[in-house]
Write a protein that holds these residues in place. Sequence first.
Motif, short mmCIF file in Angstrom:
data_model
loop_
_atom_site.label_atom_id
_atom_site.label_comp_id
_atom_site.label_asym_id
_atom_site.label_seq_id
_atom_site.Cartn_x
_atom_site.Cartn_y
_atom_site.Cartn_z
N GLY A 135 89.65 28.85 -17.30
CA GLY A 135 88.54 27.59 -17.36
C GLY A 135 88.98 26.35 -16.63
N PHE A 136 88.56 25.22 -17.14
CA PHE A 136 88.91 23.99 -16.57
C PHE A 136 89.21 22.92 -17.52
N VAL A 137 89.63 21.84 -16.76
CA VAL A 137 89.99 20.34 -17.65
C VAL A 137 89.02 19.44 -16.94
N LEU A 138 88.08 18.76 -17.81
CA LEU A 138 87.33 17.82 -17.16
C LEU A 138 87.87 16.70 -17.70
N ASN A 139 88.17 15.63 -16.76
CA ASN A 139 88.68 14.35 -16.97
C ASN A 139 87.70 13.35 -16.74
N SER A 140 87.40 12.39 -17.64
CA SER A 140 86.37 11.40 -17.24
C SER A 140 87.21 9.91 -17.46
N VAL A 141 87.41 9.03 -16.41
CA VAL A 141 88.09 8.00 -16.48
C VAL A 141 86.91 6.86 -16.55
N HIS A 142 86.89 5.87 -17.50
CA HIS A 142 85.84 4.93 -17.73
C HIS A 142 86.60 3.66 -17.33
N SER A 143 86.26 2.98 -16.51
CA SER A 143 86.85 1.62 -16.10
C SER A 143 85.74 0.68 -16.20
N THR A 144 86.22 -0.86 -15.62
CA THR A 144 85.14 -1.92 -15.59
C THR A 144 84.19 -1.51 -14.32
N GLU A 145 84.70 -0.92 -13.29
CA GLU A 145 83.98 -0.72 -12.07
C GLU A 145 83.11 0.36 -12.19
N GLY A 146 83.27 1.43 -13.30
CA GLY A 146 82.51 2.56 -13.10
C GLY A 146 83.37 3.64 -13.97
N CYS A 147 82.59 4.99 -13.92
CA CYS A 147 82.99 5.91 -14.53
C CYS A 147 83.20 7.01 -13.45
N TYR A 148 84.58 7.76 -13.31
CA TYR A 148 84.92 8.72 -12.55
C TYR A 148 85.38 9.93 -13.00
N THR A 149 84.77 11.10 -12.70
CA THR A 149 84.83 12.39 -13.32
C THR A 149 85.49 13.25 -12.48
N TYR A 150 86.56 14.10 -12.89
CA TYR A 150 87.07 15.11 -11.85
C TYR A 150 87.30 16.29 -12.84
N THR A 151 87.48 17.57 -12.23
CA THR A 151 87.95 18.74 -12.80
C THR A 151 89.18 19.48 -12.26
N LYS A 152 89.80 20.04 -13.15
CA LYS A 152 91.17 20.94 -12.61
C LYS A 152 90.90 22.29 -13.06
N GLU A 153 91.16 23.27 -12.21
CA GLU A 153 90.90 24.60 -12.68
C GLU A 153 92.14 25.20 -13.59
N ILE A 154 91.94 25.72 -14.43
CA ILE A 154 92.66 26.60 -15.33
C ILE A 154 92.82 27.89 -15.32
N LYS A 155 94.04 28.73 -14.96
CA LYS A 155 93.96 30.13 -14.82
C LYS A 155 95.20 30.56 -15.79
N ASN A 156 94.83 31.34 -16.78
CA ASN A 156 95.89 31.90 -17.74
C ASN A 156 96.97 30.78 -18.29
N GLY A 157 96.03 29.80 -18.55
CA GLY A 157 96.63 28.74 -19.32
C GLY A 157 97.37 27.75 -18.36
N GLU A 158 97.59 27.78 -17.34
CA GLU A 158 98.36 26.92 -16.18
C GLU A 158 97.60 26.59 -15.16
N CYS A 159 97.87 25.26 -14.66
CA CYS A 159 97.07 24.78 -13.63
C CYS A 159 97.91 24.48 -12.40
#
Length: 178
Positions: A135-159
């Motif tokens: 699957g994937f891990v979706l990370n959303s970082v919220h700061s005073t300047e905005g919100c940044y979102t990125y994903t990292k792919e997960i295969k067999n529980g590893e990235c």
Amino acid sequence: MLTTGNTTVISNLFQDMGLGGIDVGYLFIGMAACILLLLILAIVQLRKTSQLEKRLDKFMLGKDAKSLEKDIIALYEDNKFIKINMDKNKKDIRKLYKNMESAFQKAGIVKYDAFHQMGGQLSFSLALLDENNNGFVLNSVHSTEGCYTYTKEIKNGECTISLGDEEKQALSIAMGKQ
């Protein structure tokens, strides 16, 4: 032995059978016991037959041979229909299970304050995994300047890309390790 007047006549039948010395009274008692036993057996059989007739009447309950035959044929057809549907359902269940393997079934979310300045824990890491821990891990970082979102792919529980603490924690929650 029979006595008629002064003459004694010995029964030839008993003599021929080798029973010439047996008293006829004992023979009659033995025959009466056998008759009584047969009478008891006949009564038991009549009672069983009566019970069987009651069960048959209850089974037939307003039916004749033709309607009973139709009922049996209808039951046979219903049984055949059920077997066909059961086989189809088994195939459908296997197909659904196969499809479910790749659907996201596991989730883990961790909320955090990315910059320790804003409060409210508006940033988050979300891990979504299927049955095989892909699957994937979706990370959303919220700061005073905005919100940044990125994903990292997960295969067999590893990235292949290194994960941050919150991402590792979300992944552990999704895999059921926490």
